[in-house]
Each structure stands twice: as structure tokens, then as C-alpha cells.
Scaffold this active site. Structure first.
Site, PDB file in Angstrom:
ATOM      1  N   HIS A  58     -16.339  42.470  -5.452  1.00 40.25           N
ATOM      2  CA  HIS A  58     -17.286  43.304  -4.721  1.00 40.25           C
ATOM      3  C   HIS A  58     -18.375  42.435  -4.104  1.00 40.25           C
ATOM      4  CE1 HIS A  58     -20.980  45.818  -4.487  1.00 40.25           C
ATOM      5  NE2 HIS A  58     -20.136  46.707  -3.984  1.00 40.25           N
ATOM      6  N   GLY A  68      -4.258  47.730   5.809  1.00 42.95           N
ATOM      7  CA  GLY A  68      -5.301  47.354   4.855  1.00 42.95           C
ATOM      8  C   GLY A  68      -4.668  46.377   3.882  1.00 42.95           C
ATOM      9  N   THR A  69      -4.677  45.101   4.258  1.00 43.48           N
ATOM     10  CA  THR A  69      -3.889  44.149   3.470  1.00 43.48           C
ATOM     11  C   THR A  69      -4.537  43.806   2.138  1.00 43.48           C
ATOM     12  OG1 THR A  69      -4.855  42.341   4.763  1.00 43.48           O
ATOM     13  CG2 THR A  69      -2.714  43.173   5.459  1.00 43.48           C
ATOM     14  N   ASN A  70      -5.832  44.126   1.960  1.00 45.69           N
ATOM     15  CA  ASN A  70      -6.416  43.908   0.627  1.00 45.69           C
ATOM     16  C   ASN A  70      -5.732  44.796  -0.398  1.00 45.69           C
ATOM     17  OD1 ASN A  70      -8.229  42.350   1.976  1.00 45.69           O
ATOM     18  ND2 ASN A  70     -10.032  43.572   1.490  1.00 45.69           N
ATOM     19  N   ASP A  71      -5.740  46.096  -0.124  1.00 42.68           N
ATOM     20  CA  ASP A  71      -5.156  47.012  -1.093  1.00 42.68           C
ATOM     21  C   ASP A  71      -3.637  46.868  -1.143  1.00 42.68           C
ATOM     22  OD1 ASP A  71      -7.600  47.829  -1.757  1.00 42.68           O
ATOM     23  OD2 ASP A  71      -7.402  49.911  -1.122  1.00 42.68           O
ATOM     24  N   ARG A 103     -16.649  51.305   7.209  1.00 44.28           N
ATOM     25  CA  ARG A 103     -16.511  51.947   5.895  1.00 44.28           C
ATOM     26  C   ARG A 103     -17.667  52.908   5.705  1.00 44.28           C
ATOM     27  NH1 ARG A 103     -15.472  45.908   4.367  1.00 44.28           N
ATOM     28  NH2 ARG A 103     -17.160  45.959   5.859  1.00 44.28           N
ATOM     29  N   CYS A 160      -7.021  45.236   9.064  1.00 41.70           N
ATOM     30  CA  CYS A 160      -8.452  45.245   8.759  1.00 41.70           C
ATOM     31  C   CYS A 160      -8.757  44.743   7.357  1.00 41.70           C
ATOM     32  CB  CYS A 160      -9.035  46.639   8.973  1.00 41.70           C
ATOM     33  SG  CYS A 160      -8.355  47.882   7.881  1.00 41.70           S
ATOM     34  N   ARG A 163       0.841  -1.200   0.000  1.00 41.74           N
ATOM     35  CA  ARG A 163       0.000   0.000   0.000  1.00 41.74           C
ATOM     36  C   ARG A 163       0.872   1.244   0.000  1.00 41.74           C
ATOM     37  NH1 ARG A 163      -5.278  -1.440   2.903  1.00 41.74           N
ATOM     38  NH2 ARG A 163      -4.814  -3.494   3.735  1.00 41.74           N
ATOM     39  N   ARG A 214     -13.379  54.849   9.269  1.00 46.17           N
ATOM     40  CA  ARG A 214     -12.567  55.288   8.130  1.00 46.17           C
ATOM     41  C   ARG A 214     -13.334  56.335   7.346  1.00 46.17           C
ATOM     42  NH1 ARG A 214     -11.142  51.069   3.497  1.00 46.17           N
ATOM     43  NH2 ARG A 214     -13.317  51.422   2.965  1.00 46.17           N
TER      44      ARG A 214
END
Lengths: 886, 886
Positions: B463, B778-781, B569, B844, B109, B625
Site C-alpha cells: 500500500h 488490471g495486471t496487479n490483481d 480510483r 492500468c 583476464r 473506475r
């Protein structure tokens, strides 16, 4: 304050601060403290001796800063120090301020660290009052001179120090002249001048006490620093607000004491051509203000030899002395008072590019300067003017609109609105200016055909600006007062409406747009310029390459001294006539097989392009960047296609289906933020067949040129927009595989590298370097991503406001943002070299042609910069200056 | 090879490498080398004693890696080591492979470092041949068993090792059954089995030599690592390709030797609920394969007590022993051979969230685990399931389309295509799913009204996904096979055409879309879950806040344990009904005065919003913000307005002029790359009146709530998208000025900070910190700019291909890109704290709710993370796990 113990107590905290320097104490190194004028007058006093320079003292910029900080209060100790300095001045001159017999008169002038001509205030003839005017009249035996001086002083004091509107004085002068039936100021007699002085004094509370006059005048100069004119001048010229201005108090000398007196300005060499003969203007029996104001016609400085031969001889000697001392061309002001020459000011002369070059070459010949020194006297940025036609500087024209100076050079022609019209006009040898709201890839054919480009949107880094600069076409962008209606084929500016065929002229060096037929001055690349460039090449460490996409560009750049191509944007080759359609067919292909078929049609065309480029650059490095822009740039705008579809639908046209497919594809490729979308090596990973075709074309072209001529360029293949080392690994694999198929050898015939243009790539440059033979920093895109600035969107919109609000002092697209983007470049360079000691480092962004940025790159261990062909000579000089400076 | 000197010579270079380990030699720490199964079998042998676990040996993953590296050649020395191990096994069991009297049979196996169920190959009953089958028949006195085993082996070997298609064997079985008139396999007699075996052997060159059988089987397991199934499983489960698999060779035991034999699987606790009673299934007189295959109906493990009471008792004891030893719930396989229990495998049991939570709580109660240990047994990411309804896992449904699991939870309802329809349907209490190609600000009202959102474009950070997650609405995005035609109000998927009102179901936890009426399972937030969250709060160092824009969100998040709002926001407040128009009027205002007037109308509405939020968060920090998105997001799309204008023009409508103005403004605000355009604090600098209005509304709301209730939140005002410290200085000035007007005190009633979301801000964080009381990353941007990835454009388009091509192992929008974006965060944190020791640091971005990212933030000195309300419990657990891990 007369009790010294009180004064000492009140000024105790600042007792140690020296706010006032006699001219004899200062030197030219002290311009931060004494201002440019104060430092220079002090230096002149040293060099020429006290008898040549009217005595005086300087109140420091620190005093002004303290004054501003205290909200308009003189700092403690200042008034005492001024009083002491005045005592010394009175002792030196043997005259006393306000003396009823033989009064000392002084001028009070501002003088900031950098020259701000006309922006700060000046008061002359200070010290006159009702008593001392009589003394002046007696001792000069010239009552009219005395009263005219008094009248001027009361007027100037009222206007400058007390803010009385100038026209109120002018009205009185006009009235008195009318009443007395005279036409000229000089016809006014003592009585009339008395009357005027009296009238002027009634406008405000005129201080009879000369000490009070002096105090108020000094404060007025301080205040003028924060005046509107000065603030806006500083904004334009990027002078910090917190410098403050110094104040110079200097004994008056008079050029208006008759025929053996006079005033003038003199340059140590011709200020336009740089020829070694001094130039300048003077007026006999006049004060300096009269020369500058342009009211009377001045005489050429050579004529001074006839009128006042001794003064002329002395002046010529002094100019040479000053030039030798300052090691630069000088711009001076002088006054002759009853035969005796006084030097009032000297400074390094501002000069146009050709004069700068001429001076540099002559100065070395004359052994006045070393090559290094001579080179440093040139403002590299201004050399641009030597490479493009310009508006005749002596011609006055009406400005129709003001835009961004986007690509240097001037052009005139008829307005056209489309690339096609431009091409057609060029075929008929008509000169045209392409006028559009903004330009896109499709318009590029029109750039070649037009004499210049004018847009109402975008800034220095807009598409129009970039392409125009690359081609050396003049361009004014972002002339936002133009309302361009392409449908109506009209341009409106206020009430002016222009249509196709109307003539217009643009100056891409200044951003001016005019309807006037301004004569153009053709550039001269003089032998002197060649000499300077030769020195530069000997001194610089940085290599200078060019960004070129066509053989024409490459040939021109090589003539300008480019040492290779640092960036060839292969996508530009897809935009030429007959290719755009083929590229479109590639993008619209239904599947990979069809895409490969369509690409095969493009390959021979691209190979031709490369052959031309390689021929032009034999023996030099050529960096070819594989396809970079998002594919939708090669397709028409969605809106246009949508309209076409609607039209076809309503007309039941045959091409409806085709158009619908196009619309679908255009929509699918549309991106919210194309700058951050499917482009760069992401294309190569998604559609490897595109990169394969390009690499095949490169390989075939390379082999063909080498076979034909026995010599080929050093080929460098560049992968754009890398984030992850794995991207480069995959693309390198593709390149090497495709290149080695026809027998080219990696490392010998070609190398593979990458553009570093994303923050992540800078942070991971050591990993990326493992797969790269070279890095080329794409500082345009790095600026966009590091700052979050889309250059298409921000340059025209908020950068100007950012400059106004003092957030930045210039656009980060013009000069590299050293603390942000610059540090990413340094990090990338450091990590790259850490991983691979012999990694080649270049810069191929627009910053590669900007002298300030070039200095930064020199100090960041970069090997070469690459810029548009027309910037190559500038880059050579700037690189040498950076080396000398370091 | 029989000459030992030759073997020694050929294997000399690797003579030192030990490729084979007896089970007795290994332990569970060796799973990298021995694979999970090998390490566990070894560990079991240690714990339970050699008599409970069939003996055998493991060939290491290193051997597999060497085999792959050599292009499918066994590494030198391997065959000798296998032969030696086999000798030892034969000695231990007293049987010999291929023995004609009493043959040893073995299973072969695979066993990789991580379990890859069903993905790798297995061969059973190895060692049988024409001779040994007779021995087996004799010694077991069961010829049918022997021949059935032989038949199975020849079939399995042919299929797995030699690649003979499975249906060829099945056809033969069907034929023989037909010919003999039987229905079930078990009805086939010895003769039939002989015939079948013969027929199977004719399909390929069956090796009679058991050594050769073993060699081929081992190589087949190695080869299966690079098989298509295994590769795609690894891609999905992010298992590196270069691990390789180990091979386990183990003595066969037989559960199919009659009624005192059997096979089964057993969990140490209920695998669905986590209840402390062991669970599982077994079959009497069967091999393990029969239990798993589902061909026969299995019996519950409790029934084993009736059938084989001794074995049952032993099994129960063993399960407890194993659980105590492994300190985790176990998932085992066992065989009873003629009354004797053998344990074949044990591993930590995979379990759904509720079982994980139940186990953790019980294990602590039972003193099996400490709280820390118990917490670490939970997969934080899966806890999501406890907070949302899900598809009933036992229901089978047809998948219509597969999209991105964008926001967890399942929903069913009628299709609607617009927000307005959704709102109307909700008013009539109809359940609807909002179906759109993608969503925009205008659609947000529809999110509230719909049960779920389904889009054909975009990914996890689109979005639709962001807003849906924020609201806790299920969402499937990027279901790219859906062709949504909004005009025709149709969704096409292949041949299926759906219209408005058709029912659809989506599972946002898996990305599945179906037309079936799948039952939904409602979430249970059990008392056990509360207990676990309580432990987590005691253990974690990271604070956990929420991203919330409405009082509802805030209240829910507080119930979930949020310790404040990390990101409100404010722009979402402008999108509610009745406000969008007012905001539009602000943007369309002709000048600043009109803009201020329009803003004044918005202020009380915004104040109301803030009051609700502050009420909900009294006593906790609330970070607000100021306006961030580009203004054009509040205007209709240009294309739509253009159409409206055209319509109005052709109809000569009254609103033409108004529409033209709108079009002009929309065009003027349009941006090429809105992500990098006029947004964030750039808006506040261009239009300070907007920020002033917002700050006034905040101040008034704060004062009102404090007065009303005596308590207010800790107010933190956040300036978005800062590049330059000067931007923050200016905006801080504006905030402080506006807040202090009604008497609020800086530092006491409120603080001012900034979002760090641009690479430049990270590089200049020390300068920026001078004007900031807090940073929120703001780790997204930051991901968008550092990587040059527009999340709207890349998630659906090339990230999947990047994962496929192994450039990344997951989307950088799901888990922070530690080497790039993560290092920028660390640099920003370090520089910020360097400049200001007590600077508060938060995160955030969406990463604030991702366990892997939370671990990274814990180790980067961050003070708190902020995530959408529904992720708060997950973040609390993940933060505690990060603390325990560290």
C-alpha cells in the site's frame, strides 16, 4: 378479423409460425415446445389411444415467449390458430363451447418444460355461462353438478384470471352457508349455488362469451409465468426465465358425477420404497383438485378394485404400458367419469434414493431396462440419503433456523460451544452438537466428538463444512439468524435464547435446525444399492479415490469402494491431541536447528499415522500431500494471544515472556490474504526441514508396512500450490533425496507429482509436467484464484445474491465453473499430457464428489476423481452415468 | 601429450569444437562465445588495426561451460588449442613466453558476456620466472621494473590462482619497508624486491614453467565464475549462472616504463553530463591497476596533451573512431608504452540518465545516430532519476538500513509515526518522514504531508509503495531490520534507538536509509529530455495515460505528457479529510434508505473531485473506475474498535452503544481474504446505490465542466473485478440508466468498459466484450490471482528467497510474468477483439510503467498503458523503444 385477407395481412410476418398443436400431433420429444405436460399428454394419446385421453391442444412455449417479448401482447396469428384448434376439438367431441344444449367444457392449464408443481395457474370448467350451464344441467340431468361447476368456474376465473382475492369468494360461501344453516359445501343446493354464482360475478366483469373466456385464460397462464411464485420457484430450481410455459386446453372430464366417477393419482410402483406394486390414492365422486388438496381423506389405490373394478384393471394395465413405454417409473393422474377411465397426465416419477435404487434393480431384472438405462434413472446426488441418518420425513417440526446444507445427515444432541466440551461430553457418551460462529483448525478434535456441527457463518466450503464432510459428520453452516455469543455461552434466535446443554437437532441434508425431537431414520445400504454400484464399476472409465487423512476414513472409504487415496492432507495429523503443541513448538523455534529438533519429535507420530493409512490401503495408490496451510493456522488467534498477554501483564504472571514471544510470532505470521500467502510448496522452500521430516516419516512408514505385511500401497507424494516448474524441481529433488536415503526407488516404490491449483500452473502445465509423474487438480483453490472468490468470504455473503440476480445458477464451489475454472483444468490437462503422454491426471477438489462436475471431468480426459468417503458411492454412480452419457 | 596421436585420440569426440580464437578472428557479434571483452578487443583489432591493440587470443565461454560441466576439468583439446594460439602469438610478437633473453609477458583476464566489473579474476605479467626476469631486466635496461613486475606477478598469482590471503603479502611488504626504513612501495630497490619475491614464493609452490603458469591461471579464471563474489553479483544483476566466462590472454604492454609511458581510462564523452568532450583520467609511469585503485591521484585526460601530445592526439581520434563504429558512447582503457599508444579495452559506457539523454540528442545532431538508434541507447528505467531529487552521488554515507526501493526520489526529515503528526508538521513547514510498520487507507493524508515514507514491512507493491508512487513521494518499504514500536514511538535498528523528531534520510531509488545529512540533488528536466520525449512520441504506437485520482496528479501527469487518465480510483476521494466520516456513515447505515441519505451527502463532494479532474483533462480520455475496495477498508481496524469498546465499557462511557454497533459492523465486514472478497463490481451488485451515487456525481460534473468551458473529457466509466458477463451487463445497465437520466448519450458522451483482472475474465473475455466498449487489464490483481500471490504478504516474505533460489529472476509485481499472467492478458486481448474488433485495450496495473512490461504489451496488441504520473515520461520512451525493437 373475420375478413381473412385482413387477418392474413396482419399476421403475415409470423404466418409460418405454428403456435398450436393438437394432442394427436405432439410427442414426448417436443417438451421444449409443448412443455412437459403437453408433450406427455400428446405421447399418452399416441400410446393409449384417443379414447383414453381427453382431447385438446397445446399452445407452444414459443407463443408464451413471443407474448412476453411483446410486453403481454399475443403474437399475430395465435388467436386464429386457437380458433381453428377449437373448431377441431368441437368436431372431435361433437360438442360446442358455450353450447346451450350440451356444452363443451375445457380446462386451461400451464405446462412448462420442467414440472413446476402448483406454481402456474389453471382454470377448469371453462365454457360455462348463464346459457350453457342450463344445457349442462339438462344433458347431465344433474342441475346441482352443473351449478356447482359454474360456481367453481366463476370463482376460479375471478381468482386466477382476474386477480380477485380468494377470501372474497370464501366469505360469500361462508355467508350463504350461515344463512342457509349448512356446514359443508356439498350441502349447498342449486339455489344457493345460483346465488353464489351471481354474487361472484358481481366481483368483476365476467365474460359470458366462451371465446373471450378462453382468450383471457390463456393470457392469464402466460402471465403466471412471470408471477412472483413462479419466479421464485425457478430461482430455487434453477429453471431459466426465458423458457416460457405452454398452455394446454383440454376437454373436461368429471370425476364428480357420482359413485361411478372418481379421480386419483397413481404411481406405477411404490413411490417411497420402489417396490413393484403400483401405489396411489383416489377419491370417488371427486375432481382431481379434491385429491390433491387434502381436504378429504383419500383412499388407497388398491381399494379402487372394490369400487370400480374395471377402471382399476384398466389403470393397472395402463401403468405397466406407460412404464414400458417411458422406460421409467410413472406418476399419473386419472379421472373416472361414469365408469370410464381417462388418463390426464403422466410423468417420470420423482422418488427418494431407496426407491430409485430398487426400481433400477427391478427394472433390469424385469428386462424393462438395460443396466445402462437403469443406471441413468438414478439421481446420483440423492444417493447421499442412503449413507446418512435423516430426519424422519413423515415428522412435522418447527424450523428454528435455516442454514446451508453443508454436510449431509441429521443429528441431535445438547449444545456445546467448544471442542473441549465436545470431547468431554463424548467421553461421558453424551450426544452433543458443536455450535460455533465458525470453526478453525483447533476445533477439529471437537468434530470427532460431536454428533453434528452448527455454525452461523460460512457456506458449503467453509472450514466446518469441509472437515465435517470429510468425516461424514452432519453439518449445518451459515445459519445466519443465530446470534452466537461464545462469551455468554448463548445462542439467540429472535426471542429464543439457548444455552449449553439445551437440546437441538440439525439436518445437514436440508440445512434445517430445530428444537423439536425429530426421530432420525437410519440409513440402509441395501443389496440393491450394492448391485447398482457393481454395474457402475463395470461401466465407468473414471477411477474413484477418496480424500482421507486417517486410517478410519481410509477403511470406511475402502468399504465404500474407494480405489485409493487421492488426497491425504498431512496437516490434519498435526491437529490431533498432543500434536498441536508439538507443531506449535516447531513454529516457535528460534532457528533452523531448534526447528529440526522439534520436528524430530513429531516424526514418529506422523510415521504412526502413515502406517495406519498404508495398512488400510495396501495394494492401492495413496497420494500424500505435503504440508499446505499457512503456519499461523497452527497457532492461536492473535486477538486471543493479545488478551492473554494483557492478562499476564496485569497479573505479572510468569508466563508473560513466553506469551509475548508467541504474540510476536503470531503477528509475524499473520497475513492479509492467507489464501494467497506463505503456504503450499512455498513452505517447503522456506523451511525444507518440515518437508524433509514428513518425507522421512513417509519413507519409514512405507518400509515398516511393507516389511510387516509384505505389501504396501502405491505411494504418490504430492507437492501443493506450484506456480513455477522450478518450485517442483526443487521439491522433487528434496523428496527423491530423502526417500532414496533409506533405499526406496523412485518410479518403483514412489512417484512425485503436484497439485495443479493455480491459474499459472494450468497455463504452464507443460513445463511443470517435466518434473511431475502426476497432476491432481485442486479445483477448490483453482476456483478461488480463477474467480477471485475467497470461499470463506463469498459463499455466505454474495453467492446467494448472485444466484438471485441470475449471475450464476449455483455456487462454483458446488459444481465446477466449466467455462472458467473448467477450461483451466482442460488447458492444464492438455498441456500436461502434451509434455508427458502418460501423465496421470486426477481431481481432488470437492468437485470430485459432484455428479455434474464428474461428468465434466470424464469429458476432460481426467483419470480419476477423489472425494470424501461418503461421496465415493455417488462418485462411482456419477462416473458410470458420465460414461453412458458420453 | 607430446605424442600427437595420443592427443588426437583422447580429444577425438571434441576435436571439432573450436575453443580458442585469436583476436584477429573475432568480432563484436561474438560476445556470447568470446565474452564482452574478448569480442570488443577483437572488434577493436579490426577497427584500429593490429598495431593499436596488443595481440592475444580468447578462450571461449563454451570452454568454461564444458570445464564446469566436467567438475573442473579442462575439456579435451583445449590445452592443444591454447598451445597453438600461444605459438601464433609468439610468432606475431617475435618473443617467447619464459624466454631468458626477451620474454613475452601476457595478461590473463576473464570476460563474461555482460560486464561484471571486479567480480572475476585477472593475472598480469604472466611468463616471468627466475630466468626470464633477468631477460626482462636486460632488454628493458630496467632491473627495478623487471623485479617489481616479477614481485607483482608472484603476489597476484599466489593470491588469485592459489588462494593465498592478500594480507600475508602485505605483511611482508610492510616488514621489508620497515627494515629498510622506507615509506613507499616505489622506494623499494631491486634488492628489496628480490627479497620480497623470494618470500612470496615460499608461501606456495610457485610454478617456474610459464606453460604451467598459464594453465593454472586459465583454470583460476574459470573457477572464479563460480566464486562467491561472482555468484552474488550475478544474482543482483540477474545474469544466468550457465553463461560462463571467456578468458583473454593478451600480450602485456607496460605503462610503467618511465615518463613516456602511462595508463588511463577515457570516455568518448563526459560520462556524467554527456557533454561531447572526452573525459577520463590517466597516470604517467603507471599500470592500469594504479589508475583504478585510487592509490595515486590521477590527472585529467586533457593534461595528457601536455605530457604526451602525440598519444593524446591519437587517443582523441581513436575515441571518435570507436564511437562512430560502435554508435554509442565508449568507455576505454589505454596504455602508453614508451610513447606508443595501445588500446586495451572499449565498451559502451554506462551513464547516468542526464548523460544518456544528452548523448542521444547530440548524437542525432552530429548525425552519428538516427533518432531510433539514439533512443535505443537510453535505459528507460533510469530516467526516473531525472524526475526526482536524489542523494548526491559523490557523498559517502553510512547505511542504517536497507529496504525496498519502493518509490523513487530521496527525502530527509524528522521522524513522525502518524499521519496526523505529519499533517501538523507540514502545517508548520517542518519536513518529516512518516515511519510506520505498514500503511493503510487512513494514513494517506500523511503521505501528502510527509516528504517521504519509510516502512518496515511490505514490498514494491505494498500500500505504502503504491500510494507513494502515485503521488511521487519517495518511499522505502520493507526495511525489515527496523523494529518500529508505535506505542513507544521508537524505531530500533540494532543498538540504535530513534524517536520522534530524530532526523533521517531515505533514498527511494536505492532503498537506502541513513542518519547522515546527505545533500540532495534536485532533478533537471532538460531541454534535451524534452527532445527525446518528442522523438519517442513520434515513434511509439502505444498510448500513454496516467493513473491519477486528484486534479493535482492529473495536471502534473499532463505536463509529463500523459494522454489521458487510464485509471482514476474513486475510492481515494473517500479518504480525504471530512469524507472518511461520511463514507463511514454510509457503511454503518442501518438500511438502504439511510444509506441513500448518507450517500447523498457524499455526492456533491465527489462531484467536485470529478470537476477538478475533468477540467484538468479536457479533450482527453478519462477512465473512472467505480468503487473497488472492500468496505471495511473505510472502517477502523477491528482490534482498535475492540479496545475502544472495552475502554467505553469500563468507563461506562456514553458512546458505548455506538461503539458496539461499529464493532458489530466491522466484524461483519471483516474478511479472511479481503483480496478475494466483497469488492469490485460485487459491491455495485450488493449496493447499487453506491455506484448510482458515483455515476450521478460523474454525470453532473461532466455536464458542469462542459457547460463552463465548452469542452469535456472523453468519459470512460469502468467496472472493476468482473468475472461473469452478466455482472457487466447489470452494471452497464445501471451506468447507462443513471447517465442518460440527465441527458448524456451512451457512445457519444461516455462509454462503459471493464477492468480485466481475474483469470476467469481473461478466459471469458469474448462474452464479456459483448457488454464492454473497452478493457483495461488490471495486471496487479491479475498477478495476485493467477499466481496466488497476495502482494501484501509475499513481496517482503518469500519473493526475495524465490529470487535467491532462482525460481524467479525478479518480482512478478515489478515486471509482468510473461508466461503466466502475460498469456492471460494475451488471451483476454485476443478473445475480446475476436468478439469486438474495435474494442479498446489498455493496461492500468503498475506494469504500465515498467519498460520490460511495456515491450510485452506493445507486442500483445494493447492500445495504451497507464502509469503513475512520474512514470509517464519513462513509459513514453519505453513505448517508443518497443516500437523500434519490433
Amino acid at each position: 378479423m373475420s375478413d381473412p385477407s385482413v387477418a392474413a395481412a396482419s399476421s403475415a410476418p409470423d404466418a409460418a409460425v405454428k403456435y398450436v398443436y393438437d394432442f394427436a400431433e405432439g410427442s414426448r420429444d417436443m417438451s421444449e415446445l409443448l412443455g412437459g405436460k403437453g408433450a406427455n399428454v400428446a405421447e399418452m394419446t399416441r400410446v393409449l389411444g384417443a379414447e383414453r385421453v381427453p382431447a385438446g391442444f397445446t399452445i407452444t412455449t414459443e407463443a408464451c415467449v413471443a407474448y412476453m417479448a411483446a410486453g403481454g401482447e399475443e403474437p399475430p396469428g395465435l388467436s386464429e390458430q386457437v380458433a381453428d384448434a377449437l373448431d377441431r376439438l368441437e368436431e372431435h367431441t361433437g360438442k360446442r363451447l358455450g353450447d346451450a344444449e350440451d356444452p363443451l367444457l375445457v380446462s386451461v392449464r400451464s405446462g412448462a418444460r420442467e414440472s413446476m408443481p402448483g406454481m402456474l395457474d389453471t382454470v377448469l370448467n371453462l365454457g360455462l355461462n348463464d346459457e350453457s350451464v342450463e344445457g349442462l344441467a339438462a344433458v347431465t340431468e344433474n342441475p346441482r353438478f352443473a351449478w356447482d361447476s359454474y360456481r367453481r368456474f366463476v370463482q376460479m376465473f375471478g381468482n386466477v384470471v382476474r386477480g380477485v382475492a380468494g377470501e372474497r369468494f370464501e366469505e360469500q360461501i361462508a355467508r350463504v352457508k350461515r344463512e342457509r344453516g349448512v356446514r359443508l359445501d356439498t350441502e349447498l343446493d342449486v339455489d344457493a349455488l345460483r346465488e353464489l354464482t351471481r354474487a361472484f360475478r358481481s366481483f368483476y366483469d365476467f365474460p359470458q362469451d366462451p371465446q373471450e373466456q378462453l382468450r383471457q385464460a390463456i393470457d392469464a397462464v402466460f402471465d403466471s409465468w412471470t408471477g412472483e411464485r413462479a419466479v421464485s420457484y425457478r430461482r430455487i430450481n434453477r429453471i431459466p426465465d426465458d423458457w416460457g410455459t405452454a398452455v394446454n386446453v383440454q376437454q373436461m372430464v368429471f370425476g364428480n358425477k357420482g359413485d361411478t366417477s372418481g379421480s386419483g393419482v397413481a404411481f406405477s410402483r411404490d413411490e417411497v420404497t420402489g417396490a413393484p406394486e403400483p401405489s396411489g390414492d383416489f377419491l370417488a365422486n371427486a375432481q382431481g383438485e379434491d385429491v390433491v388438496s387434502g381436504v378429504r381423506n383419500t383412499r388407497d389405490i388398491t381399494e379402487l378394485a372394490d369400487v370400480m373394478p374395471d377402471a382399476h384393471k384398466q389403470l393397472m394395465e395402463i401403468l405397466r404400458t406407460l412404464e414400458r413405454h417411458y422406460k421409467d417409473m410413472q406418476d399419473t393422474e386419472f379421472t373416472v367419469e361414469e365408469g370410464r377411465l381417462y388418463m390426464l397426465q403422466t410423468r417420470d416419477a420423482k422418488r427418494p434414493a431407496q426407491a430409485a435404487v430398487r426400481f433400477a434393480v427391478d427394472a433390469v431384472k424385469e428386462e424393462l431396462l438395460t443396466r445402462e438405462e437403469a443406471l441413468m434413472t438414478i439421481d446420483a446426488d440423492r444417493l447421499d440419503a442412503l449413507l446418512h441418518p435423516t430426519f424422519d420425513p413423515s415428522f412435522e417440526y418447527d424450523v428454528l433456523a435455516q442454514g446451508v446444507a453443508a454436510s449431509p445427515g441429521a443429528a441431535k444432541g445438547e449444545i456445546v460451544f467448544t471442542a473441549a466440551e465436545a470431547v468431554e461430553a463424548a467421553a461421558h457418551k453424551r450426544a452433543v452438537i458443536l455450535v460455533r460462529p465458525f470453526t478453525e483448525a483447533d476445533d477439529v478434535a471437537g468434530f470427532h466428538a460431536a454428533r453434528g456441527i452448527l455454525t452461523s457463518e460460512g457456506g458449503k466450503a467453509s472450514h466446518a463444512a469441509l472437515v465435517a464432510r470429510g468425516m461424514g459428520r452432519p453439518c449445518v453452516s451459515g445459519a445466519s439468524t443465530l446470534e452466537i455469543d461464545l462469551g455468554a455461552e448463548q445462542v439467540k434466535v429472535g426471542d429464543v435464547v439457548l444455552g449449553r446443554g439445551d437440546r437441538i437437532a440439525i439436518d445437514g441434508s436440508t440445512g434445517a435446525v430445530t428444537l423439536d425431537d425429530v426421530p432420525l431414520v437410519q440409513p440402509r445400504v441395501s443389496g440393491e444399492f450394492e448391485t447398482v454400484l457393481g454395474w457402475a464399476d463395470g461401466l465407468r472409465r473414471l477411477g474413484v479415490r477418496t480424500n482421507a487423512d486417517t486410517p478410519d476414513d481410509a477403511i470406511r472409504a475402502r468399504e465404500f469402494g474407494a480405489e485409493g487415496i487421492g488426497l491425504c492432507r498431512t496437516e490434519h495429523m498435526f491437529l490431533a491431541e498432543g500434536r498441536a503443541e508439538k507443531m506449535r513448538a516447531v513454529i516457535l523455534a528460534a532457528d533452523e536447528d531448534e526447528r529440526r529438533e522439534r520436528l524430530a519429535e513429531l516424526r514418529p507420530l506422523q510415521q504412526d499415522d502413515f502406517e495406519g493409512l498404508f495398512d488400510a490401503m495396501r495394494g492401492l495408490p495413496v497420494t500424500i500431500r505435503l504440508l499446505d496451510p499457512p503456519l499461523h493456522e497452527f497457532l492461536p488467534a492473535r486477538l486471543d494471544v493479545q488478551h492473554e498477554v494483557e492478562r499476564a501483564r496485569s497479573e505479572q504472571s510468569d508466563d508473560l515472556e513466553e506469551l509475548e514471544t508467541l504474540l510476536e510470532r503470531v503477528s509475524a505470521l499473520e497475513e492479509t490474504n492467507p489464501m494467497l500467502g506463505t503456504r503450499g510448496c512455498r513452505l517447503g522452500i522456506l523451511y525444507p526441514e518440515i518437508y524433509e521430516m514428513q518425507v522421512e516419516a513417509i519413507a519409514l512408514a512405507f518400509a515398516a508396512v511393507r516389511e510387516r505385511s509384505g505389501e504396501a500401497p502405491d505411494l504418490e507424494i504430492m507437492i501443493p500450490l506450484v506456480d513455477y516448474e522450478k518450485e517442483l524441481e526443487l521439491m522433487r529433488e528434496l523428496v527423491v533425496r530423502t526417500m532414496t536415503e533409506p533405499g526406496l526407488a523412485e518410479g518403483k516404490d514412489f512417484t512425485v507429482g503436484t497439485m495443479i491449483e493455480l491459474p499459472r500452473a494450468c497455463l504452464q502445465a507443460d513445463r511443470i509436467a517435466e518434473f511431475a509423474d502426476f497432476f491432481s487438480f485442486g479445483t477448490n483453490d483453482l476456483t478461488q484464484t480463477a474467480l477471485g472468490f475467497s470461499r470463506d468470504d463469498v459463499e455466505g455473503k454474495f453467492i446467494p445474491i448472485y444466484i438471485e440476480r441470475k449471475i450464476v445458477d449455483r455456487s462454483p464451489f458446488d459444481t465446477i465453473d466449466a467455462p472458467g475454472v473448467g477450461q483451466l483444468v482442460r488447458m492444464g490437462a492438455w498441456l500436461g499430457r502434451k509434455a508427458k503422454l502418460d501423465l496421470q491426471l486426477g481431481v481432488c477438489g470437492e468437485h470430485g464428489g459432484d455428479p455434474t462436475s464428474i461428468d465434466f471431468f470424464h469429458n476432460s480426459g481426467i483419470d480419476y476423481v477423489s472425494c470424501s468417503p461418503f461421496r465415493v458411492p455417488i462418485a462411482r454412480v456419477a462416473a458410470a452415468q458420465a460414461a453412458v452419457r458420453a
